[in-house]
Design a protein around this motif. Structure first.
Motif, PDB file in Angstrom:
ATOM      1  N   ALA A   1       0.868  -1.268  -0.163  1.00  0.00           N
ATOM      2  CA  ALA A   1      -0.106  -0.062   0.056  1.00  0.00           C
ATOM      3  C   ALA A   1       0.739   1.147  -0.008  1.00  0.00           C
ATOM      4  CB  ALA A   1      -0.920   0.025   1.141  1.00  0.00           C
ATOM      5  N   LEU A   2       2.215   1.171   0.543  1.00  0.00           N
ATOM      6  CA  LEU A   2       2.923   2.329   0.632  1.00  0.00           C
ATOM      7  C   LEU A   2       3.160   3.159  -0.837  1.00  0.00           C
ATOM      8  CD1 LEU A   2       4.094   3.933   2.649  1.00  0.00           C
ATOM      9  CD2 LEU A   2       6.114   2.632   2.479  1.00  0.00           C
ATOM     10  N   PRO A   3       3.677   2.363  -1.814  1.00  0.00           N
ATOM     11  CA  PRO A   3       3.906   3.098  -3.296  1.00  0.00           C
ATOM     12  C   PRO A   3       2.947   4.026  -3.637  1.00  0.00           C
ATOM     13  CG  PRO A   3       4.877   0.874  -3.184  1.00  0.00           C
ATOM     14  CD  PRO A   3       4.062   0.984  -2.016  1.00  0.00           C
ATOM     15  N   PRO A   4       1.627   3.371  -3.828  1.00  0.00           N
ATOM     16  CA  PRO A   4       0.481   4.568  -4.303  1.00  0.00           C
ATOM     17  C   PRO A   4       0.620   5.707  -3.327  1.00  0.00           C
ATOM     18  CG  PRO A   4      -0.228   2.199  -4.140  1.00  0.00           C
ATOM     19  CD  PRO A   4       1.009   2.242  -3.672  1.00  0.00           C
ATOM     20  N   THR A   5       0.485   5.599  -2.038  1.00  0.00           N
ATOM     21  CA  THR A   5       0.367   6.845  -1.321  1.00  0.00           C
ATOM     22  C   THR A   5       1.519   7.854  -1.492  1.00  0.00           C
ATOM     23  OG1 THR A   5      -0.950   5.437   0.123  1.00  0.00           O
ATOM     24  CG2 THR A   5       0.164   7.417   1.191  1.00  0.00           C
ATOM     25  N   LEU A   6       2.657   7.033  -1.388  1.00  0.00           N
ATOM     26  CA  LEU A   6       3.975   8.083  -1.698  1.00  0.00           C
ATOM     27  C   LEU A   6       3.860   8.826  -2.856  1.00  0.00           C
ATOM     28  CD1 LEU A   6       6.822   5.745  -0.192  1.00  0.00           C
ATOM     29  CD2 LEU A   6       5.813   7.696   0.799  1.00  0.00           C
ATOM     30  N   GLN A   7       3.439   8.371  -4.115  1.00  0.00           N
ATOM     31  CA  GLN A   7       3.451   8.814  -5.405  1.00  0.00           C
ATOM     32  C   GLN A   7       2.489   9.768  -5.268  1.00  0.00           C
ATOM     33  OE1 GLN A   7       2.428   6.085  -8.304  1.00  0.00           O
ATOM     34  NE2 GLN A   7       2.702   7.563 -10.139  1.00  0.00           N
ATOM     35  N   LEU A   8       1.105   9.519  -4.605  1.00  0.00           N
ATOM     36  CA  LEU A   8       0.136  10.535  -4.842  1.00  0.00           C
ATOM     37  C   LEU A   8       0.519  11.977  -3.706  1.00  0.00           C
ATOM     38  CD1 LEU A   8      -2.832  11.341  -5.141  1.00  0.00           C
ATOM     39  CD2 LEU A   8      -3.429  10.159  -3.145  1.00  0.00           C
ATOM     40  N   ALA A   9       1.028  11.428  -2.788  1.00  0.00           N
ATOM     41  CA  ALA A   9       1.400  12.606  -1.741  1.00  0.00           C
ATOM     42  C   ALA A   9       2.463  13.415  -2.124  1.00  0.00           C
ATOM     43  CB  ALA A   9       1.605  12.223  -0.248  1.00  0.00           C
ATOM     44  N   PHE A  10       3.556  12.936  -2.507  1.00  0.00           N
ATOM     45  CA  PHE A  10       4.656  13.640  -2.981  1.00  0.00           C
ATOM     46  C   PHE A  10       4.629  14.309  -4.224  1.00  0.00           C
ATOM     47  CE2 PHE A  10       6.478  11.281   0.601  1.00  0.00           C
ATOM     48  CZ  PHE A  10       7.473  12.028   1.273  1.00  0.00           C
ATOM     49  N   SER A  11       3.986  13.864  -5.280  1.00  0.00           N
ATOM     50  CA  SER A  11       3.622  14.222  -6.477  1.00  0.00           C
ATOM     51  C   SER A  11       2.609  15.537  -6.460  1.00  0.00           C
ATOM     52  CB  SER A  11       2.972  13.201  -7.526  1.00  0.00           C
ATOM     53  OG  SER A  11       4.011  12.199  -7.607  1.00  0.00           O
ATOM     54  N   SER A  12       1.800  15.360  -5.569  1.00  0.00           N
ATOM     55  CA  SER A  12       0.850  16.463  -5.372  1.00  0.00           C
ATOM     56  C   SER A  12       1.475  17.650  -4.726  1.00  0.00           C
ATOM     57  CB  SER A  12      -0.531  16.154  -4.650  1.00  0.00           C
ATOM     58  OG  SER A  12      -1.124  15.048  -5.130  1.00  0.00           O
ATOM     59  N   LEU A  13       2.355  17.448  -3.430  1.00  0.00           N
ATOM     60  CA  LEU A  13       3.081  18.351  -2.798  1.00  0.00           C
ATOM     61  C   LEU A  13       4.237  19.120  -3.725  1.00  0.00           C
ATOM     62  CD1 LEU A  13       3.536  19.609  -0.097  1.00  0.00           C
ATOM     63  CD2 LEU A  13       5.114  17.902   0.492  1.00  0.00           C
ATOM     64  N   ILE A  14       4.921  18.386  -4.298  1.00  0.00           N
ATOM     65  CA  ILE A  14       6.034  19.211  -5.316  1.00  0.00           C
ATOM     66  C   ILE A  14       5.398  20.044  -6.177  1.00  0.00           C
ATOM     67  CG2 ILE A  14       7.592  18.631  -7.029  1.00  0.00           C
ATOM     68  CD1 ILE A  14       8.367  16.033  -5.664  1.00  0.00           C
ATOM     69  N   ILE A  15       4.133  19.445  -6.935  1.00  0.00           N
ATOM     70  CA  ILE A  15       3.578  20.261  -7.946  1.00  0.00           C
ATOM     71  C   ILE A  15       2.918  21.472  -7.274  1.00  0.00           C
ATOM     72  CG2 ILE A  15       1.428  20.443  -9.675  1.00  0.00           C
ATOM     73  CD1 ILE A  15       2.062  17.351 -10.127  1.00  0.00           C
ATOM     74  N   ALA A  16       2.273  21.365  -5.936  1.00  0.00           N
ATOM     75  CA  ALA A  16       1.594  22.520  -5.460  1.00  0.00           C
ATOM     76  C   ALA A  16       2.604  23.587  -5.248  1.00  0.00           C
ATOM     77  CB  ALA A  16       0.728  21.799  -4.034  1.00  0.00           C
ATOM     78  N   VAL A  17       3.859  23.176  -4.408  1.00  0.00           N
ATOM     79  CA  VAL A  17       4.760  24.116  -4.092  1.00  0.00           C
ATOM     80  C   VAL A  17       5.292  24.853  -5.455  1.00  0.00           C
ATOM     81  CG1 VAL A  17       7.297  24.198  -3.281  1.00  0.00           C
ATOM     82  CG2 VAL A  17       5.382  22.751  -2.149  1.00  0.00           C
ATOM     83  N   VAL A  18       5.546  24.231  -6.483  1.00  0.00           N
ATOM     84  CA  VAL A  18       5.911  24.780  -7.812  1.00  0.00           C
ATOM     85  C   VAL A  18       4.896  26.020  -8.318  1.00  0.00           C
ATOM     86  CG1 VAL A  18       6.543  24.486 -10.240  1.00  0.00           C
ATOM     87  CG2 VAL A  18       7.498  22.905  -8.176  1.00  0.00           C
ATOM     88  N   ILE A  19       3.573  25.341  -7.977  1.00  0.00           N
ATOM     89  CA  ILE A  19       2.598  26.271  -8.526  1.00  0.00           C
ATOM     90  C   ILE A  19       2.590  27.462  -7.537  1.00  0.00           C
ATOM     91  CG2 ILE A  19       0.179  26.670  -9.094  1.00  0.00           C
ATOM     92  CD1 ILE A  19       0.016  23.841 -10.241  1.00  0.00           C
ATOM     93  N   ALA A  20       2.436  27.259  -6.278  1.00  0.00           N
ATOM     94  CA  ALA A  20       2.087  27.989  -5.188  1.00  0.00           C
ATOM     95  C   ALA A  20       3.003  29.399  -4.934  1.00  0.00           C
ATOM     96  CB  ALA A  20       1.477  27.520  -3.864  1.00  0.00           C
ATOM     97  N   LEU A  21       4.277  28.916  -4.972  1.00  0.00           N
ATOM     98  CA  LEU A  21       5.602  29.860  -4.611  1.00  0.00           C
ATOM     99  C   LEU A  21       5.503  31.264  -5.583  1.00  0.00           C
ATOM    100  CD1 LEU A  21       8.567  27.771  -3.419  1.00  0.00           C
ATOM    101  CD2 LEU A  21       7.095  29.188  -2.159  1.00  0.00           C
ATOM    102  N   PRO A  22       5.355  30.858  -6.841  1.00  0.00           N
ATOM    103  CA  PRO A  22       5.562  32.259  -7.746  1.00  0.00           C
ATOM    104  C   PRO A  22       4.236  32.942  -7.588  1.00  0.00           C
ATOM    105  CG  PRO A  22       5.437  30.195  -8.891  1.00  0.00           C
ATOM    106  CD  PRO A  22       5.751  29.814  -7.779  1.00  0.00           C
ATOM    107  N   ILE A  23       2.984  32.029  -7.662  1.00  0.00           N
ATOM    108  CA  ILE A  23       1.764  32.967  -7.357  1.00  0.00           C
ATOM    109  C   ILE A  23       1.579  33.628  -6.262  1.00  0.00           C
ATOM    110  CG2 ILE A  23      -0.778  32.646  -7.262  1.00  0.00           C
ATOM    111  CD1 ILE A  23      -0.665  30.220  -9.127  1.00  0.00           C
ATOM    112  N   GLY A  24       1.972  32.948  -4.871  1.00  0.00           N
ATOM    113  CA  GLY A  24       2.005  33.906  -3.818  1.00  0.00           C
ATOM    114  C   GLY A  24       3.108  35.103  -4.034  1.00  0.00           C
ATOM    115  N   LEU A  25       4.150  34.956  -4.583  1.00  0.00           N
ATOM    116  CA  LEU A  25       5.211  36.147  -4.466  1.00  0.00           C
ATOM    117  C   LEU A  25       4.848  37.229  -5.382  1.00  0.00           C
ATOM    118  CD1 LEU A  25       8.498  34.132  -4.733  1.00  0.00           C
ATOM    119  CD2 LEU A  25       7.758  35.364  -2.810  1.00  0.00           C
TER     120      LEU A  25
END
Length: 314
Positions: A94-118
């Motif tokens: 069960a661990l691989p699907p959760t890690l893929q979902l969580a970290f993919s979403s977090l990385i994409i969210a940070v890449v999107i949110a940082l420039p928009i917030g600045l």
């Protein structure tokens, strides 16, 4: 710096011990007898008593906890009461699907949110800043499961472009895995981006009011250079802290999304274990989630050392 990291590691170890105790005693004190649940329709007083002794449930709670903790330290999390499979095997599946979902979403969210917030902070008085900020506020209010259902209706039911549920492991093909994870990752990303954008914007606005920023403006430094040299680095320090605090939100959001999209991850495994009173699996899922939380926070503490020079002097 060594003392700083050592203190964080000891704090993480203490957290894991507390979480393990809470996970064990919360499940052990839950109403109902796991032996009776395991026997189901075949439960009789004699059989329940025999299975109770076999499972070691007749021993005092402190003794059971110490035995469980000893086995856990040795890497043995027990056997599922429902599937009779080792908990370790269930968690590793069960661990691989959760890690893929969580970290993919977090990385994409940070890449999107940082420039928009600045950019929102730098252009606070522009006409388009208010509508975008209002849209971010609306995004914070929208529940993640509702976003997931809308995406399923749009891309799976109407357009028939993407699967509505299921998970394809990477071992069965990159393209199949990518198609099966697009909607879950997009849902969790949409759930994470608005609060992160708002936090980055508020932090950047505070940095923009600092004296050294006014000095840079007086020297004629371009706004883009001020943003990259002064605002962004100082914003990252508090943003890293915020991301660490949002790990709980990330885990809870991943659980909901795994259930919606039928992803066989830790969230779905834990949910099924709760519904079936599969206590060894519940304890294993909680412990793995706590280990992940502590590990990521240790990585964030290490990032402090790289981002903030003041930490290296501690």
């Amino acid at each position: 710096m060594g003392t700083y990291l050592l203190g964080r590691m000891l704090g993480g170890l203490a957290t894991l011990i507390c979480v393990s105790a809470l996970a064990f005693f919360a499940t052990a004190l839950a109403p109902g007898n796991p032996a009776a649940v395991l026997l189901g329709n075949m439960a009789t007083p004699e059989r329940v008593e025999a299975v109770t002794r076999q499972m070691g449930l007749d021993q005092p709670l402190p003794t059971r906890y110490l035995i469980w903790l000893r086995e856990t330290v040795q890497g043995n999390l027990g056997t599922s009461n429902l599937s009779f499979k080792p908990v370790n095997d269930l968690l590793m599946t069960a661990l691989p699907p959760t890690l893929q979902l969580a970290f993919s979403s977090l990385i994409i969210a940070v890449v999107i949110a940082l420039p928009i917030g600045l950019l929102l902070a730098q252009n606070e008085r522009r006409w388009w800043s208010r509508p975008v900020s209002a849209l971010i506020t609306v995004g914070i209010s929208v529940p993640g499961f509702w976003v997931g259902l809308l995406l399923i209706i749009t891309f799976s039911v109407w357009l028939k472009l993407l699967p509505s549920a299921g998970y394809v492991p990477l071992s069965r093909g990159v393209w199949g895995n990518f198609r099966s994870m697009i909607l879950p990752v997009l849902t969790l990303t949409i759930y994470l981006v608005p609060p992160l954008v708002r936090f980055v914007r508020m932090t950047a606005l505070e940095v923009l009011r600092e004296g050294y920023v006014d000095t840079a403006r007086a020297k004629g430094v371009k706004p883009s250079a001020i943003l990259m040299r002064h605002v962004a680095p100082n914003t990252m320090i508090t943003t890293v802290t915020y991301i660490g605090l949002q790990l709980g939100v990330l885990i809870s959001g991943a659980i909901v999304i795994e259930v919606i999209f039928s992803i066989p991850g830790l969230g779905r495994l834990g949910m099924n274990a709760v519904l079936n009173r599969d206590y060894p699996v519940i304890q294993g899922v909680v412990l793995v989630a706590a280990c992940g939380y502590v590990l990521v926070n240790l990585l964030i503490d290490l990032a402090y050392v790289l981002i903030d020079p003041r930490v290296r002097t501690q």
